[in-house]
Design an enzyme around this catalytic site. Structure first.
Site, short mmCIF file in Angstrom:
data_model
loop_
_atom_site.label_atom_id
_atom_site.label_comp_id
_atom_site.label_asym_id
_atom_site.label_seq_id
_atom_site.Cartn_x
_atom_site.Cartn_y
_atom_site.Cartn_z
N LYS A 46 0.94 -1.44 -0.09
CA LYS A 46 -0.13 0.07 0.05
C LYS A 46 0.62 1.03 0.02
O LYS A 46 0.18 1.85 -0.80
CB LYS A 46 -0.78 -0.36 1.59
CG LYS A 46 -1.99 1.25 1.57
CD LYS A 46 -2.46 1.80 2.91
CE LYS A 46 -1.37 1.00 3.85
NZ LYS A 46 -2.13 1.84 4.90
N THR A 47 1.63 0.91 0.69
CA THR A 47 2.94 2.43 0.48
C THR A 47 3.47 2.11 -0.12
O THR A 47 3.95 3.89 -0.80
CB THR A 47 3.61 2.47 2.42
OG1 THR A 47 2.67 2.07 3.41
CG2 THR A 47 4.79 3.58 2.18
N ASP A 237 -4.71 8.38 3.16
CA ASP A 237 -4.11 6.71 3.50
C ASP A 237 -5.24 6.48 4.46
O ASP A 237 -5.87 7.22 5.40
CB ASP A 237 -3.10 7.25 3.39
CG ASP A 237 -1.86 5.74 4.36
OD1 ASP A 237 -2.91 4.17 3.67
OD2 ASP A 237 -1.21 5.29 4.78
N GLU A 238 -5.05 4.92 4.68
CA GLU A 238 -5.95 4.25 5.58
C GLU A 238 -7.29 4.99 6.39
O GLU A 238 -8.26 5.45 7.08
CB GLU A 238 -5.47 5.25 7.56
CG GLU A 238 -3.59 4.17 7.15
CD GLU A 238 -3.36 2.81 8.14
OE1 GLU A 238 -4.36 2.61 7.32
OE2 GLU A 238 -2.50 2.78 8.49
N GLN A 268 -9.26 -4.03 8.41
CA GLN A 268 -8.33 -3.58 9.49
C GLN A 268 -8.86 -2.34 9.91
O GLN A 268 -8.06 -1.99 10.77
CB GLN A 268 -6.60 -3.40 8.55
CG GLN A 268 -6.08 -4.61 7.93
CD GLN A 268 -5.06 -3.99 7.46
OE1 GLN A 268 -4.05 -4.14 8.65
NE2 GLN A 268 -4.59 -4.43 6.70
N ARG A 609 0.77 -9.28 11.25
CA ARG A 609 1.95 -8.53 11.06
C ARG A 609 2.99 -9.67 10.85
O ARG A 609 4.50 -9.47 10.47
CB ARG A 609 2.18 -8.86 12.43
CG ARG A 609 0.79 -6.79 12.79
CD ARG A 609 0.91 -5.85 12.16
NE ARG A 609 0.01 -6.16 10.97
CZ ARG A 609 -0.16 -5.03 10.05
NH1 ARG A 609 0.65 -5.14 9.59
NH2 ARG A 609 -1.29 -5.70 8.91
#
Length: 657
Positions: A46-47, A237-238, A268, A609
DNA sequence: TCACGGAATATTTTT
DNA sequence: TATTCCGTGA
């Protein structure tokens, strides 16, 4: 090589987008015009996609300052723009980036008068807000018959939730704090007083930065047009963790061109408890008809066995965008569920296993222990210390939130705003023999004089408090020279404060070091107002702990973290402790459906994670006082997993000793 | 009115 | 663990 439009198309761009991105990522990067929703699964780059998209826009000739990148934390924005700069060139430094709050601060400083606000408002951080609420709570407590008003922390949560969910206070209390409905009237009174007080004193808390921002855009079409046309391309973002206000701000901010891209993962979304609405992401296509939807499904993080488990966890979610994550990373171990007889056995198991891994050559900073709530790691911390395993606990108190830093800042804030009652109370209460009653008297006298800070000089105390008050008077008369550079002012205040620090805290040497840090930060500022704003809005993100342990090499420390603080990060090996039904999901969440779903997503975030190894542990006989029962099952989210997805083992001494 | 001590209590967190 | 709250005595 000079750039020139007569060159062949592929030579006009420095970056080889098609070889450095997968096809879905590439599509998201190239779709620069019109509304775009990117559903980015865990570990799907994503980043990377956002970074390349910023670079691409700049390469296409879009003015960097007309690109706006909104993120969840300011650190995330900085990192992305830094990476874009590394990828392309320094032009990316000029891209506008930050949080919704910092953006709100920016435009409100400029346009506050349009709302009838003064531009030089002060920002209340969480600690300030709670101090104010505590003051109002006491006043309400004196008159109210009830004895059991919620604590200031709880009140702050109720108020914030009310604002962020755009709901009546009553509903929030009934829904989320049913045991406090008896105090509703008093709570509402404090809420009203809180609002009034902020208005009268030109204070904005964090939520106000959003509320007023929305108001500004909504009520002033001219300003809205001016602001929205300054930002031709907006990226968020997010997005799954935005709330109702933020979604509306975004809608108004996006001009007629609708060049808006949001990235997120509905699976998430873990911030509903503070007002985030993960349905924002579901509703994006309705809000922006014709929106393109791109899904990133290739996971670059985890091995197949880990992914099998995380996919099984999220399958249990009722409401989600469907996506099927896959990975090309082969091998890896089955995730393991370990039951321990009690908390300490759980800790011992984790310590033992970490030592094994460390001996096998896994760096400690490639291992993380994750948990639902901060205090879940207390026992483990004791055992880690005993075994001399270095660790860092993330989350927890921030540098600027610690009492000694706030004390010093309060002196500076009074200089900046001589009628800041919260800060006055704070610094006056530090003086021996001055309590709430005297502080109030002194404050009222200062305000009554109407000559700002100088008003303190005429205040007289007959009691034993006079000596201490004299020291404060001397301090402020010394500081009256506005010619002083900021760090000099800081040093003077700290000289005054050090005796108080020594008197109050046993660990004063440690805290004194933090104060030195603070002076170092002040050296970078020339304006007191700017400094104080940044301390509230963009504080240095080092934990208090970090400032004095810099001697130890960072790379050799185990990470302990709440799951919320672990979002976006990854480790070779991840332990999820307290995976005990009743703790995770928390018993608080069992009553309400929506909250149980959020717990599930939280478990998903935790498990995703892990790159190679994933452990769940739970203590098997835990008495829960509030429920009055013994908790002895693993978390329901992983309890029924078949053995070929999740291996089970007991932590009893015989099996690993 | 203030200081002190002991008991109670705590989901999660960024701005 | 650490912070907050409340009662007590000076």
């Amino acid at each position: 090589m000079s750039k020139n439009s007569s060159l062949p198309l592929n030579r006009r761009f420095q970056i080889q987008y098609d070889t450095e991105l997968n096809s879905a990522q590439l599509e998201a990067v190239m779709a620069t015009n019109g509304p775009l929703l990117v559903i980015a699964g865990a570990g799907s780059g994503k980043t990377r996609t956002l970074t390349y998209r910023v670079a691409r826009l700049v390469e296409e000739g879009v003015a960097p300052a007309s690109i706006l990148l909104l993120t969840f934390t300011r650190k995330a924005a900085q990192q992305m723009l830094q990476r874009a700069s590394d990828l392309l060139d320094r032009r990316c430094d000029n891209v506008a980036g930050g949080t919704f709050h910092s953006f709100g601060n920016l435009i409100l400083r400029r346009y506050a008068p349009a709302l009838g606000l003064a531009s030089n408002f002060s920002i209340l951080d969480r600690v300030d807000a709670e101090a104010l609420i505590s003051m109002l709570r006491k006043e309400a407590g004196d008159t109210a018959a009830s004895h059991s008003l919620p604590r200031k922390h709880t009140l702050a949560n109720i108020f914030s939730r009310t604002v962020n969910k755009m709901m009546p206070l009553e509903d929030v209390v009934y829904d989320d704090y049913p045991h406090m409905t008896g105090e509703l009237e008093a709570i509402d009174k404090i809420f009203q007083a809180y609002h009034r007080y902020k208005k009268e004193n030109n204070f904005l808390d964090f939520d106000d930065l959003l509320v007023y921002q929305l108001k500004l855009l909504k009520n002033n079409p001219d300003l809205r047009h001016r602001i929205s046309s300054a930002y031709q391309y907006v990226m968020v973002d997010e997005y799954q963790d935005t709330n109702a206000i933020q979604a509306r701000i975004l809608y108004l901010l996006t001009g007629s061109n609708q060049n808006i891209m949001v990235v997120g993962d509905d699976s998430q979304s873990i911030y509903a408890f503070r007002g985030a609405n993960f349905r924002n992401i579901m509703q994006f296509p309705e809000m922006f008809p014709g929106a393109r939807i791109i899904t990133l499904e290739e996971n670059y993080r985890s091995v197949q066995p880990v992914l099998n488990l995380t996919n099984s966890i999220i399958e249990q979610a009722k409401e989600k965008y469907s996506k099927q994550l896959f990975t090309r990373k082969t091998g890896g171990n089955l995730p393991l569920l370990v039951d321990a007889r009690n908390e300490n056995e759980q800790s011992l198991f984790v310590v033992d296993r970490i030592q094994q891994l460390h001996q096998q050559g896994i760096a400690l900073n490639q291992i993380a222990v994750l948990f639902r709530a901060g205090f879940h790691s207390f026992d483990l911390e004791i055992e880690l210390t005993r075994s001399q395993l270095p660790f860092i606990k993330v989350g927890g108190f921030k540098f600027v939130e610690s009492a000694h830093i706030k004390d010093v800042l309060a002196h500076l804030r009074v200089i900046s705003n001589p009628y800041d009652r919260i800060s006055w109370y704070r610094i006056l209460l530090l003086i021996a023999k001055i309590g709430p009653a005297s502080a109030r008297k002194i404050y009222e006298s200062v305000v009554g004089e109407g000559v700002g800070l100088a008003g303190l000089q005429t205040v007289e105390m007959k009691s034993a408090a006079a000596a201490g008050l004299k020291r404060l008077k001397d301090l402020f008369s010394m500081l009256d020279t506005h010619e002083m550079p900021l760090e000099k002012i800081g040093e003077t205040v700290i000289d005054y404060y050090l005796p108080i620090l020594k008197d109050r805290y046993d660990d004063h040497p440690k805290r004194a070091k933090d104060l030195e840090q603070l002076v170092a930060i002040m050296e970078r500022y020339s304006s007191l107002v700017k400094f104080l704003t940044d301390m509230a809005l963009e504080p240095p993100n080092t934990a208090v702990d970090d400032t004095f342990t810099t001697g130890k090499p960072q790379e050799d420390r185990l990470v302990l973290s709440t799951i919320h603080s672990a979002k976006g990060l990854e480790w070779h090996t991840v332990f999820i402790i307290w995976a005990l039904d009743g703790r995770f999901p928390s018993s608080h969440a069992l009553i309400k459906d929506g909250e149980l779903e959020e717990e599930l997503r939280l478990m998903y975030v935790a498990a995703t994670r892990a790159c190679e190894n994933l452990y769940f542990t739970y203590p098997n006989q835990v008495y829960d006082r509030s429920l009055g029962i013994v908790l002895n099952h693993p978390s329901r989210f992983i309890d029924m997993m078949p053995d070929d997805i999740l291996e089970k083992q007991s932590a009893g001494p015989q099996s690993w000793y």
